[in-house]
Design an enzyme around this catalytic site. Sequence first.
Site, short mmCIF file in Angstrom:
data_model
loop_
_atom_site.label_atom_id
_atom_site.label_comp_id
_atom_site.label_asym_id
_atom_site.label_seq_id
_atom_site.Cartn_x
_atom_site.Cartn_y
_atom_site.Cartn_z
N GLU A 113 19.57 47.37 113.37
CA GLU A 113 18.17 47.80 113.43
C GLU A 113 17.29 46.57 113.53
O GLU A 113 17.77 45.43 113.42
CB GLU A 113 17.82 48.66 112.21
CG GLU A 113 18.53 50.02 112.25
CD GLU A 113 18.14 50.95 111.12
OE1 GLU A 113 16.95 51.01 110.80
OE2 GLU A 113 19.03 51.62 110.58
N HIS A 228 5.97 53.20 111.23
CA HIS A 228 7.19 53.21 112.05
C HIS A 228 6.78 53.40 113.50
O HIS A 228 5.97 54.29 113.81
CB HIS A 228 8.12 54.34 111.59
CG HIS A 228 9.52 54.21 112.10
ND1 HIS A 228 9.84 54.26 113.43
CD2 HIS A 228 10.69 54.00 111.45
CE1 HIS A 228 11.16 54.11 113.58
NE2 HIS A 228 11.69 53.94 112.38
N ARG A 274 9.01 46.13 112.52
CA ARG A 274 8.26 47.35 112.85
C ARG A 274 6.77 47.12 113.07
O ARG A 274 6.17 47.75 113.92
CB ARG A 274 8.45 48.38 111.74
CG ARG A 274 9.83 48.92 111.73
CD ARG A 274 10.08 49.90 110.64
NE ARG A 274 11.47 50.27 110.73
CZ ARG A 274 12.13 50.96 109.82
NH1 ARG A 274 11.52 51.40 108.75
NH2 ARG A 274 13.40 51.24 110.00
N HIS A 334 4.96 55.40 107.45
CA HIS A 334 6.37 55.67 107.16
C HIS A 334 6.74 55.30 105.73
O HIS A 334 7.48 56.03 105.07
CB HIS A 334 7.20 54.83 108.13
CG HIS A 334 8.68 55.03 108.01
ND1 HIS A 334 9.28 56.26 108.20
CD2 HIS A 334 9.69 54.16 107.74
CE1 HIS A 334 10.59 56.13 108.04
NE2 HIS A 334 10.87 54.88 107.75
N ARG A 369 8.90 45.96 104.80
CA ARG A 369 10.29 46.24 104.44
C ARG A 369 11.21 46.11 105.65
O ARG A 369 10.90 46.61 106.74
CB ARG A 369 10.41 47.67 103.88
CG ARG A 369 11.83 48.12 103.68
CD ARG A 369 11.91 49.46 103.00
NE ARG A 369 11.44 50.56 103.79
CZ ARG A 369 12.18 51.24 104.67
NH1 ARG A 369 13.43 50.89 104.93
NH2 ARG A 369 11.66 52.26 105.32
P1 FAD Z 1 12.36 60.35 97.56
O1 FAD Z 1 13.67 60.43 98.21
O2 FAD Z 1 11.17 60.58 98.40
O3 FAD Z 1 12.33 61.39 96.37
C1 FAD Z 1 11.13 61.63 95.66
C2 FAD Z 1 11.33 62.85 94.80
O4 FAD Z 1 10.24 63.01 93.91
C3 FAD Z 1 11.41 64.14 95.59
O5 FAD Z 1 12.43 64.93 95.02
C4 FAD Z 1 10.03 64.79 95.34
O6 FAD Z 1 10.03 66.18 95.46
C5 FAD Z 1 9.79 64.34 93.92
N1 FAD Z 1 8.39 64.33 93.49
C6 FAD Z 1 7.34 63.70 94.07
N2 FAD Z 1 6.22 63.91 93.34
C7 FAD Z 1 6.57 64.67 92.28
C8 FAD Z 1 5.88 65.24 91.18
N3 FAD Z 1 4.55 65.08 91.00
N4 FAD Z 1 6.57 65.97 90.28
C9 FAD Z 1 7.90 66.20 90.42
N5 FAD Z 1 8.62 65.69 91.46
C10 FAD Z 1 7.96 64.94 92.37
N6 FAD Z 1 15.14 54.33 104.44
C11 FAD Z 1 16.30 53.69 104.66
O7 FAD Z 1 16.66 52.78 103.90
N7 FAD Z 1 17.08 54.04 105.71
C12 FAD Z 1 16.74 55.04 106.57
O8 FAD Z 1 17.49 55.35 107.49
C13 FAD Z 1 15.52 55.71 106.37
N8 FAD Z 1 15.13 56.69 107.22
C14 FAD Z 1 14.00 57.40 106.91
C15 FAD Z 1 13.64 58.47 107.73
C16 FAD Z 1 12.54 59.26 107.41
C17 FAD Z 1 12.16 60.42 108.29
C18 FAD Z 1 11.77 58.95 106.26
C19 FAD Z 1 10.59 59.79 105.88
C20 FAD Z 1 12.10 57.86 105.46
C21 FAD Z 1 13.22 57.09 105.78
N9 FAD Z 1 13.58 56.00 104.99
C22 FAD Z 1 14.75 55.34 105.25
C23 FAD Z 1 12.86 55.70 103.76
C24 FAD Z 1 13.64 56.30 102.58
O9 FAD Z 1 14.15 57.56 102.95
C25 FAD Z 1 12.81 56.47 101.33
O10 FAD Z 1 12.04 55.33 101.08
C26 FAD Z 1 13.72 56.71 100.14
O11 FAD Z 1 14.57 57.80 100.40
C27 FAD Z 1 12.91 56.96 98.90
O12 FAD Z 1 13.76 57.39 97.87
P2 FAD Z 1 13.15 57.78 96.47
O13 FAD Z 1 14.26 58.23 95.61
O14 FAD Z 1 12.30 56.69 95.99
O15 FAD Z 1 12.15 58.98 96.79
C1 SIN Z 2 14.98 54.74 110.93
O1 SIN Z 2 16.06 55.33 111.01
O2 SIN Z 2 14.40 54.25 111.90
C2 SIN Z 2 14.34 54.59 109.60
C3 SIN Z 2 15.03 53.55 108.87
C4 SIN Z 2 14.22 53.02 107.73
O3 SIN Z 2 13.14 53.51 107.42
O4 SIN Z 2 14.69 52.05 107.12
#
Ligand code: FAD
Ligand code: SIN
Length: 513
Positions: A113, A228, A274, A334, A369
């Site tokens: 990437e 993104h 990005r 993103h 990031r």
């Molecule tokens: P999340 O996975 O967002 O989980 C947050 C949780 O908190 C959810 O369950 C939500 O419902 C809950 N929540 C929120 N507010 C409240 C509240 N007030 N009360 C109770 N629950 C609440 N990163 C990578 O490293 N690689 C990738 O390939 C990648 N691809 C991505 C593709 C997309 C489309 C997106 C949107 C993001 C991507 N990212 C990627 C970024 C990455 O997915 C996120 O930064 C990461 O998953 C965040 O994890 P987390 O556990 O911090 O939060």
């Molecule tokens: C992507 O697959 O392009 C998202 C990856 C990331 O947010 O790190």
Amino acid sequence: MDLRGDFVIIGSGIAGLRAAIALAAAGDVVILTKAGPAESNTGYAQGGIAAAVGPDDSPELHADDTMKAGDGLCDPDAVRLLVTDGPRYVRELLEWGAAFDRDAAGQSALGREGAHSVRRVLHAHDATGREIARVLWQRVAPSPRIRVLGDALATNVLMRDGACVGAAFVDAAGVAGRVEARATLLATGGAGQVFRETTNPAIATGDGLAIAFRAGARVSDLEFVQFHPTVMQVAAAPRFLLSEALRGEGARLVNEAGEPFMQRYEPAGDLASRDLVSRAMVREAERTGAPVYLSLAHLDPAFVGDRFPTIADACRQAGVDLARDRIPVSPAAHYVMGGVETDADGRTSLPGLFAAGEVACTGVHGANRLASNSLLEGLVFGARAAAAMIGPPVSPTLRASRVEDVPAPNAGASLPDADSVRDLMWRRVGLVRSREGLHDAVRSLTSWWGAVHAAAPDASADRGFHRVSSIVTAGLLIARAALRREESRGGHFRADFPGRDDLHWKLHVADRL
Ligand code: FAD
Ligand code: SIN
């Protein structure tokens, strides 16, 4: 409903689930999650998870790439932890049954990437987050020590004598509840929904950020938002992320005339970081007066379909062919690099309150990031926060930041609707910022924040209100920080201060109520 546990976790993405698995060995865990338990940004992650496991890679090289992308503001100690502990936690996922793609020799197939100097991204086709969540849930769901409350929207943390002692929530029926616990983890993910154009699902409204800020915690580096570059823009179809992994496998950005243009703007071309790709796309679209496109037409269609089945399917549903058509794309919000400031073990500035994952600002991402470092951060720092929650109370060593006190607002205008705020954020606090636009945004947001404040977020059971409240609070914190930083760095670009200014701005600024 009033509950007690040893630990309460808010959020069920990668950070919350990995922490829960560790905490269940030491006590009873309650997970509050605002939608269906499986709903999270994690579940939508496409490209993969970065870790230095390849023969041509090393933690040092991974650290180097992470720090370069972070544009001078990464915390080197936090980065070292991420890249040295990362491979161990990724191997643990494999031992737990994660079905990441393998190469012909049976080793993990590594994707490429932007801004990575080698192939280092483990992936499960183009639905890596779904696979990681599956594996983590397999361990969380049967645990007798973990209770998961779905549709439980955390509205506040409970504070007693200056320490956090749990969380308040509203359940699906609108009934208020409380969970008391000796340690509370915010794992609420990101805030992409603060902007009109975003890759993030509806849950990502910056709730954890708003909750922590209201409780008096320090929040930091919020001007740094990652846009993104490649989000599909097909009329009447939902916005959908076209993973950077597509460009890692050879996809090219082309203009209306079909010419690849990235090399003209950036030496690293389509695989520049990005922020650089996003701004080059905007400049090319302005130059030509036409959209820009992602094209895979020069690649083998069988390979494209096999490697990217989820994206190909989403394209099909939008009426385009991923392997053959050029697909109109433009940037969207993103990822938020800033967040609730923590030490390397997830401790925030408030005793008893921890944060991990996208809601936290550990310092690993600096101003921008590196791709696929977010899932890794959630794993590594989710586990580290859990260890610190189990251990005896320790005062955090937060990084040296300039701390600014945000004055409590006067009661302001009437409550806005969320879409007006998101639209303003996109227009004024988006990819290209300026003093005039930011002033305008901060003025409106401050007045809306007054209205939110006056309506007392603690007291309301109305989910619509909480959505607006979080979007306004997170939006104001982002806009204030962006107005203050008079330079351009990483995800933060000021048209009126287009250069990086290390003399005045090689520093972090934290805000506190
Ligand atoms: P999340 O996975 O967002 O989980 C947050 C949780 O908190 C959810 O369950 C939500 O419902 C809950 N929540 C929120 N507010 C409240 C509240 N007030 N009360 C109770 N629950 C609440 N990163 C990578 O490293 N690689 C990738 O390939 C990648 N691809 C991505 C593709 C997309 C489309 C997106 C949107 C993001 C991507 N990212 C990627 C970024 C990455 O997915 C996120 O930064 C990461 O998953 C965040 O994890 P987390 O556990 O911090 O939060
Ligand atoms: C992507 O697959 O392009 C998202 C990856 C990331 O947010 O790190």
